[in-house]
Scaffold this motif. Structure first.
Motif, mmCIF file in Angstrom:
data_model
loop_
_atom_site.group_PDB
_atom_site.id
_atom_site.type_symbol
_atom_site.label_atom_id
_atom_site.label_comp_id
_atom_site.label_asym_id
_atom_site.label_seq_id
_atom_site.Cartn_x
_atom_site.Cartn_y
_atom_site.Cartn_z
ATOM 1 N N ALA A 24 -30.999 -18.377 -59.332
ATOM 2 C CA ALA A 24 -29.909 -18.195 -58.369
ATOM 3 C C ALA A 24 -28.582 -17.998 -59.088
ATOM 4 N N ALA A 25 -28.318 -18.842 -60.085
ATOM 5 C CA ALA A 25 -27.060 -18.737 -60.820
ATOM 6 C C ALA A 25 -26.984 -17.423 -61.599
ATOM 7 N N LEU A 26 -28.078 -17.032 -62.217
ATOM 8 C CA LEU A 26 -28.110 -15.761 -62.943
ATOM 9 C C LEU A 26 -27.903 -14.581 -62.001
ATOM 10 N N GLY A 27 -28.352 -14.739 -60.761
ATOM 11 C CA GLY A 27 -28.191 -13.679 -59.778
ATOM 12 C C GLY A 27 -26.803 -13.608 -59.156
ATOM 13 N N GLY A 28 -25.963 -14.591 -59.490
ATOM 14 C CA GLY A 28 -24.591 -14.548 -59.005
ATOM 15 C C GLY A 28 -24.251 -15.516 -57.898
ATOM 16 N N ALA A 29 -25.163 -16.449 -57.576
ATOM 17 C CA ALA A 29 -24.845 -17.449 -56.560
ATOM 18 C C ALA A 29 -23.679 -18.312 -57.036
ATOM 19 N N ALA A 30 -22.690 -18.483 -56.190
ATOM 20 C CA ALA A 30 -21.543 -19.322 -56.541
ATOM 21 C C ALA A 30 -21.876 -20.797 -56.389
ATOM 22 N N TRP A 31 -22.856 -21.073 -55.544
ATOM 23 C CA TRP A 31 -23.250 -22.442 -55.236
ATOM 24 C C TRP A 31 -24.760 -22.596 -55.421
ATOM 25 N N ARG A 49 -28.686 -33.672 -64.520
ATOM 26 C CA ARG A 49 -28.029 -33.719 -65.830
ATOM 27 C C ARG A 49 -28.450 -32.537 -66.708
ATOM 28 N N GLN A 50 -29.683 -32.118 -66.567
ATOM 29 C CA GLN A 50 -30.170 -30.962 -67.323
ATOM 30 C C GLN A 50 -29.500 -29.682 -66.847
ATOM 31 N N LEU A 51 -29.375 -29.543 -65.522
ATOM 32 C CA LEU A 51 -28.893 -28.289 -64.950
ATOM 33 C C LEU A 51 -27.383 -28.134 -64.968
ATOM 34 N N GLU A 54 -25.802 -25.916 -67.587
ATOM 35 C CA GLU A 54 -26.299 -24.545 -67.424
ATOM 36 C C GLU A 54 -25.614 -23.856 -66.248
ATOM 37 N N MET A 55 -25.495 -24.572 -65.129
ATOM 38 C CA MET A 55 -24.870 -23.987 -63.942
ATOM 39 C C MET A 55 -23.404 -23.656 -64.221
ATOM 40 N N ARG A 56 -22.715 -24.574 -64.872
ATOM 41 C CA ARG A 56 -21.302 -24.338 -65.167
ATOM 42 C C ARG A 56 -21.124 -23.150 -66.101
ATOM 43 N N ALA A 57 -22.020 -23.029 -67.075
ATOM 44 C CA ALA A 57 -21.940 -21.896 -68.006
ATOM 45 C C ALA A 57 -22.144 -20.569 -67.287
ATOM 46 N N LEU A 58 -22.895 -20.595 -66.211
ATOM 47 C CA LEU A 58 -23.176 -19.383 -65.443
ATOM 48 C C LEU A 58 -22.195 -19.185 -64.284
ATOM 49 N N THR A 61 -21.453 -23.622 -59.006
ATOM 50 C CA THR A 61 -21.113 -24.992 -58.651
ATOM 51 C C THR A 61 -22.400 -25.730 -58.284
ATOM 52 N N LEU A 62 -22.703 -26.829 -58.976
ATOM 53 C CA LEU A 62 -23.919 -27.591 -58.689
ATOM 54 C C LEU A 62 -23.608 -28.703 -57.697
ATOM 55 N N VAL A 63 -24.311 -28.665 -56.571
ATOM 56 C CA VAL A 63 -24.132 -29.631 -55.488
ATOM 57 C C VAL A 63 -25.423 -30.431 -55.332
ATOM 58 N N ILE A 64 -25.295 -31.732 -55.145
ATOM 59 C CA ILE A 64 -26.449 -32.599 -54.917
ATOM 60 C C ILE A 64 -26.578 -32.852 -53.421
ATOM 61 N N ASN A 65 -27.776 -32.740 -52.906
ATOM 62 C CA ASN A 65 -28.025 -32.984 -51.489
ATOM 63 C C ASN A 65 -28.266 -34.467 -51.233
ATOM 64 N N ASP A 66 -27.467 -35.051 -50.365
ATOM 65 C CA ASP A 66 -27.676 -36.410 -49.818
ATOM 66 C C ASP A 66 -27.454 -37.571 -50.779
ATOM 67 N N ARG A 67 -27.908 -37.479 -52.014
ATOM 68 C CA ARG A 67 -27.968 -38.644 -52.898
ATOM 69 C C ARG A 67 -26.599 -38.929 -53.532
ATOM 70 N N VAL A 68 -25.856 -39.793 -52.913
ATOM 71 C CA VAL A 68 -24.504 -40.108 -53.374
ATOM 72 C C VAL A 68 -24.525 -40.658 -54.795
ATOM 73 N N GLU A 69 -25.408 -41.629 -55.042
ATOM 74 C CA GLU A 69 -25.449 -42.270 -56.363
ATOM 75 C C GLU A 69 -25.853 -41.279 -57.454
ATOM 76 N N VAL A 70 -26.780 -40.371 -57.118
ATOM 77 C CA VAL A 70 -27.206 -39.356 -58.088
ATOM 78 C C VAL A 70 -26.046 -38.421 -58.420
ATOM 79 N N ALA A 71 -25.319 -37.999 -57.405
ATOM 80 C CA ALA A 71 -24.191 -37.102 -57.625
ATOM 81 C C ALA A 71 -23.145 -37.745 -58.530
ATOM 82 N N ILE A 72 -22.866 -39.028 -58.285
ATOM 83 C CA ILE A 72 -21.869 -39.737 -59.092
ATOM 84 C C ILE A 72 -22.366 -39.905 -60.524
ATOM 85 N N ALA A 73 -23.605 -40.371 -60.674
ATOM 86 C CA ALA A 73 -24.150 -40.631 -62.011
ATOM 87 C C ALA A 73 -24.259 -39.363 -62.844
#
Length: 202
Positions: A24-31, A49-51, A54-58, A61-73
């Motif tokens: 998606a990111a390589l194809g030009g998705a902004a999100w 953490r892995q992605l 990579e997403m920023r380099a491409l 914007t990497l968004v986490i669905n639902d998981r507040v603690e995961v997004a923060i960590a």
């Protein structure tokens, strides 16, 4: 925030989530939204953490669905929540002022009562979709247009959308479209994302 194409990962698709996100990111998705309702927090955090670099380099914007603690960590760029995921202002306080916060909006009344602290909305479902069987009643294009006009933040349409919907979506003046199957289950997800972006740009 910019870019009309918002791709949400699909654990039921043939490719793994990391491959979907990269395509998606390589194809030009902004999100790119990392969504997997069945994954553990630990697994989702490791993937985020892995992605993230990579997403920023491409340029995505990497968004986490639902998981507040995961997004923060993970230090993710954004968090997307639904109507049943808790108090919006409390979540905004938890994630801080800098993380992007998206909220799913299913009705015009919800749009009119949009709480402060939300940076964008996902409006829908526009039509019924197999990737979210518990989704609310479809709002249609007229409902989408009303919701988009009722908020002062960017509005992204979601719910069974594909390439053929882009002219009608652009007429509603939404900021863009969020897609799942149109990209994740396409034979070539990167090419599918590119096609959506090109069509939107016409």
């Amino acid at each position: 925030m910019s870019g009309p194409i918002y791709v949400i990962t699909d654990p039921g698709a043939p490719l793994d989530l990391a491959t979907q996100a990269r395509a998606a990111a390589l194809g030009g998705a902004a999100w790119v939204q990392l969504r997997d309702k069945t994954a553990s927090d630990a697994d989702l955090l490791a993937l985020a953490r892995q992605l993230l670099p990579e997403m920023r380099a491409l340029g995505a914007t990497l968004v986490i669905n639902d998981r507040v603690e995961v997004a923060i960590a993970a230090g993710a760029d954004g968090l997307h929540i639904g109507q049943g995921d808790g108090d919006v202002q409390a979540i905004r306080a938890q994630i801080g002022p800098d993380m992007i916060l998206g909220l799913s909006i299913e009705t015009l009344d919800q749009a009119r009562a949009l709480p402060p602290g939300v940076d964008y909305i996902g409006a829908g479902p526009l039509r019924a979709t197999a990737t979210k069987p518990d989704a609310a009643a479809p709002i249609g294009f007229d409902g989408l247009a009303q919701i988009a006009r009722a908020v002062s933040v960017p509005c992204y349409a979601i719910g069974g959308l594909g390439l053929a919907d882009i002219p009608a979506l652009k007429a509603t003046e939404v900021a863009g479209m969020a897609v799942v199957s149109a990209v994740t289950r396409a034979p070539d997800p990167q090419a599918a994302t590119q096609a959506l972006l090109q069509e939107w740009s016409l």
